[in-house]
Scaffold this active site. Structure first.
Site, PDB file in Angstrom:
ATOM      1  N   VAL A  70       0.870  -1.169   0.000  1.00  0.00           N
ATOM      2  CA  VAL A  70       0.000   0.000   0.000  1.00  0.00           C
ATOM      3  C   VAL A  70       0.903   1.214   0.000  1.00  0.00           C
ATOM      4  O   VAL A  70       1.854   1.282   0.779  1.00  0.00           O
ATOM      5  CB  VAL A  70      -0.879   0.016   1.275  1.00  0.00           C
ATOM      6  CG1 VAL A  70      -1.683   1.295   1.346  1.00  0.00           C
ATOM      7  CG2 VAL A  70      -1.809  -1.180   1.294  1.00  0.00           C
ATOM      8  N   GLY A  71       0.626   2.162  -0.900  1.00  0.00           N
ATOM      9  CA  GLY A  71       1.450   3.369  -0.937  1.00  0.00           C
ATOM     10  C   GLY A  71       0.566   4.583  -1.010  1.00  0.00           C
ATOM     11  O   GLY A  71      -0.659   4.464  -1.044  1.00  0.00           O
ATOM     12  N   GLY A  72       1.177   5.765  -1.056  1.00  0.00           N
ATOM     13  CA  GLY A  72       0.409   7.004  -1.140  1.00  0.00           C
ATOM     14  C   GLY A  72      -0.452   7.002  -2.383  1.00  0.00           C
ATOM     15  O   GLY A  72      -1.476   7.674  -2.451  1.00  0.00           O
ATOM     16  N   GLY A  90      -1.707   4.182  -4.150  1.00  0.00           N
ATOM     17  CA  GLY A  90      -2.650   3.111  -4.457  1.00  0.00           C
ATOM     18  C   GLY A  90      -2.215   1.832  -3.798  1.00  0.00           C
ATOM     19  O   GLY A  90      -1.462   1.836  -2.828  1.00  0.00           O
ATOM     20  N   ASP A  96      15.215   6.625  -7.435  1.00  0.00           N
ATOM     21  CA  ASP A  96      14.406   6.268  -6.267  1.00  0.00           C
ATOM     22  C   ASP A  96      14.890   4.982  -5.619  1.00  0.00           C
ATOM     23  O   ASP A  96      14.088   4.155  -5.179  1.00  0.00           O
ATOM     24  CB  ASP A  96      12.924   6.164  -6.639  1.00  0.00           C
ATOM     25  CG  ASP A  96      12.021   6.339  -5.404  1.00  0.00           C
ATOM     26  OD1 ASP A  96      12.526   6.836  -4.360  1.00  0.00           O
ATOM     27  OD2 ASP A  96      10.842   5.977  -5.470  1.00  0.00           O
ATOM     28  N   LYS A 143      16.010   2.513  -2.909  1.00  0.00           N
ATOM     29  CA  LYS A 143      15.822   2.284  -1.464  1.00  0.00           C
ATOM     30  C   LYS A 143      15.361   0.844  -1.308  1.00  0.00           C
ATOM     31  O   LYS A 143      14.852   0.254  -2.274  1.00  0.00           O
ATOM     32  CB  LYS A 143      14.790   3.257  -0.874  1.00  0.00           C
ATOM     33  CG  LYS A 143      13.441   3.274  -1.561  1.00  0.00           C
ATOM     34  CD  LYS A 143      12.540   4.304  -0.919  1.00  0.00           C
ATOM     35  CE  LYS A 143      11.265   4.506  -1.740  1.00  0.00           C
ATOM     36  NZ  LYS A 143      10.399   5.522  -1.150  1.00  0.00           N
ATOM     37  N   ASN A 150      12.084  -0.491  -2.728  1.00  0.00           N
ATOM     38  CA  ASN A 150      11.901  -0.614  -4.177  1.00  0.00           C
ATOM     39  C   ASN A 150      12.715  -1.756  -4.786  1.00  0.00           C
ATOM     40  O   ASN A 150      12.904  -1.814  -5.995  1.00  0.00           O
ATOM     41  CB  ASN A 150      12.240   0.704  -4.882  1.00  0.00           C
ATOM     42  CG  ASN A 150      11.141   1.737  -4.689  1.00  0.00           C
ATOM     43  OD1 ASN A 150      10.024   1.383  -4.305  1.00  0.00           O
ATOM     44  ND2 ASN A 150      11.439   2.994  -4.931  1.00  0.00           N
ATOM     45  N   ASP A 161       9.092   0.180  -9.288  1.00  0.00           N
ATOM     46  CA  ASP A 161       8.646   1.562  -9.075  1.00  0.00           C
ATOM     47  C   ASP A 161       9.505   2.587  -9.810  1.00  0.00           C
ATOM     48  O   ASP A 161      10.541   3.033  -9.321  1.00  0.00           O
ATOM     49  CB  ASP A 161       8.588   1.921  -7.586  1.00  0.00           C
ATOM     50  CG  ASP A 161       7.681   3.125  -7.357  1.00  0.00           C
ATOM     51  OD1 ASP A 161       7.508   3.934  -8.307  1.00  0.00           O
ATOM     52  OD2 ASP A 161       7.143   3.265  -6.261  1.00  0.00           O
ATOM     53  N   THR A 202      13.764  10.094  -2.150  1.00  0.00           N
ATOM     54  CA  THR A 202      13.452   9.828  -0.747  1.00  0.00           C
ATOM     55  C   THR A 202      14.530  10.539   0.060  1.00  0.00           C
ATOM     56  O   THR A 202      15.713  10.364  -0.238  1.00  0.00           O
ATOM     57  CB  THR A 202      13.485   8.305  -0.498  1.00  0.00           C
ATOM     58  OG1 THR A 202      12.504   7.701  -1.351  1.00  0.00           O
ATOM     59  CG2 THR A 202      13.197   7.966   0.946  1.00  0.00           C
TER      60      THR A 202
END
Length: 339
Positions: A40-42, A44, A155, A157, A160, A173, A192
């Site tokens: 679950v992310g910001g 969707g 991105d 991290k 991901n 992602d 990030t």
């Protein structure tokens, strides 16, 4: 459902259609009978789905179109789809199809059953050096592929990075990825906080060198269990990054400290990977002395990450999430007509 160009063929006679995908349900525990949510992310949710005839699993990312428009992420979404459709690299998650309806866009991705590196890192605290070397080497291969195609990732991290069934690492992602002509710079403030290179924070313009900085941060986090620059407030993180002092744990090897300090040099032009020999310099660093790059590329190495992968139902390596019954509002601006 309207379909983007005919999605990739799964078998000679079939094309994947959204309506052929059915949810996989939790078989036990407190969410028994609910559909499996992998993340679950910001933006969707990612659901685990399967096709009935051949029982192949897929990770389906569903994003609210209203949310994309509200956050002005239309370009990013279209670019993410374009990149994932174009890439064919063993170290990058595959996109099998893209769909949309009036509320959501859907990206049907390869399912990486081993789960997120982030989850594994939290489970064990920190990785042994061979595990960190292997994970990082997979990222280096993904970078080499992307940079050759003039794509910055931006991105990196542990959240991901996903593990496939064999324990190989794949990049997921691509929301912050960007195409950049060699020699040019871009000025967007993305990433990030813990992983941002100094030149992004200072808004001096950045290029592919930011990916090498974040690689150094990743190695540090895999070996230590947390990133070198952290705080609950982004401003404090940025101050620490600009200050640039790395404090190594006593258990880190000399080779590890060496590669991290060479990747995390404040000046982009001096970073390992960003000098005249390019990414070769990273592969040749002594921290990777045990790595057989050719065998890695062709998938012939025993992955030391394999022992981190739990056996059980196909969703066993993922955190569990409760069902979300809310429905996104419809969105008709038409930004997604090429999706």
């Amino acid at each position: 459902m309207q379909e983007a160009q005919p999605p990739e063929k799964l078998s000679p006679s079939s094309t994947l259609r959204l309506k052929d995908l059915v949810p996989v349900f939790y078989q036990e525990g407190r969410y028994q009978g609910d559909p499996v949510t992998l993340g679950v992310g910001g933006f969707g949710r990612v659901a685990l789905m399967t096709t009935l005839p051949h029982g192949k699993y897929y990770a389906v990312k569903r994003v609210s179109k209203k949310h994309i428009v509200a956050k002005r992420q239309e370009e990013h979404m279209l670019f993410e789809k374009k990149i994932l459709k174009a890439v064919q690299c063993e170290f990058i998650v595959r996109l099998h199809g893209a769909f949309k309806d009036t509320r959501y866009i859907y990206m049907v991705m390869e399912f990486c059953s081993g789960g997120e590196i982030w989850t594994k890192l939290k489970e064990v605290g920190r990785f042994d050096e061979p595990v960190a070397v292997f994970c990082t080497a997979c990222v280096v291969e993904a970078y080499a592929y992307l940079h050759k195609k003039n794509i910055m990732y931006r991105d990196l991290k542990p959240e991901n990075l996903m593990l496939d069934t064999k324990g190989y690492v794949k990049l997921v992602d691509f929301g912050f990825a960007k195409e950049l002509v060699r020699g040019e710079k871009t000025y967007s403030f993305v990433g990030t906080p813990e992983y941002m290179a100094p030149e992004i924070i200072k808004n001096q313009g950045h290029d592919f060198a930011v990916d090498f900085w974040s690689l150094g941060i990743l190695i540090f986090e895999l070996l230590a269990g947390s990133p070198p620059f952290s705080s609950s407030e982004p401003q404090k993180i940025y101050a620490k990054i600009l200050d640039g002092e790395l404090h190594y744990a006593p258990y880190m090897s000399e080779a590890a400290k060496s590669i991290i300090s060479k990747l995390c040099r404040p000046r982009p032009g001096q970073r390992l990977g960003n000098t005249k020999n390019g990414i070769k310099d990273i592969r040749h660093h002594r921290w990777f002395s045990s790595m057989n790059w050719h065998k890695l590329r062709v998938g012939q190495l025993e992955a030391p990450t394999a022992r981190l992968i739990r056996k059980g139902p196909c969703y066993i390596n993922f955190d569990r999430f409760p069902l979300d019954q809310t429905k996104a509002e419809e969105e008709f601006s038409g930004w997604d007509r090429d999706f």
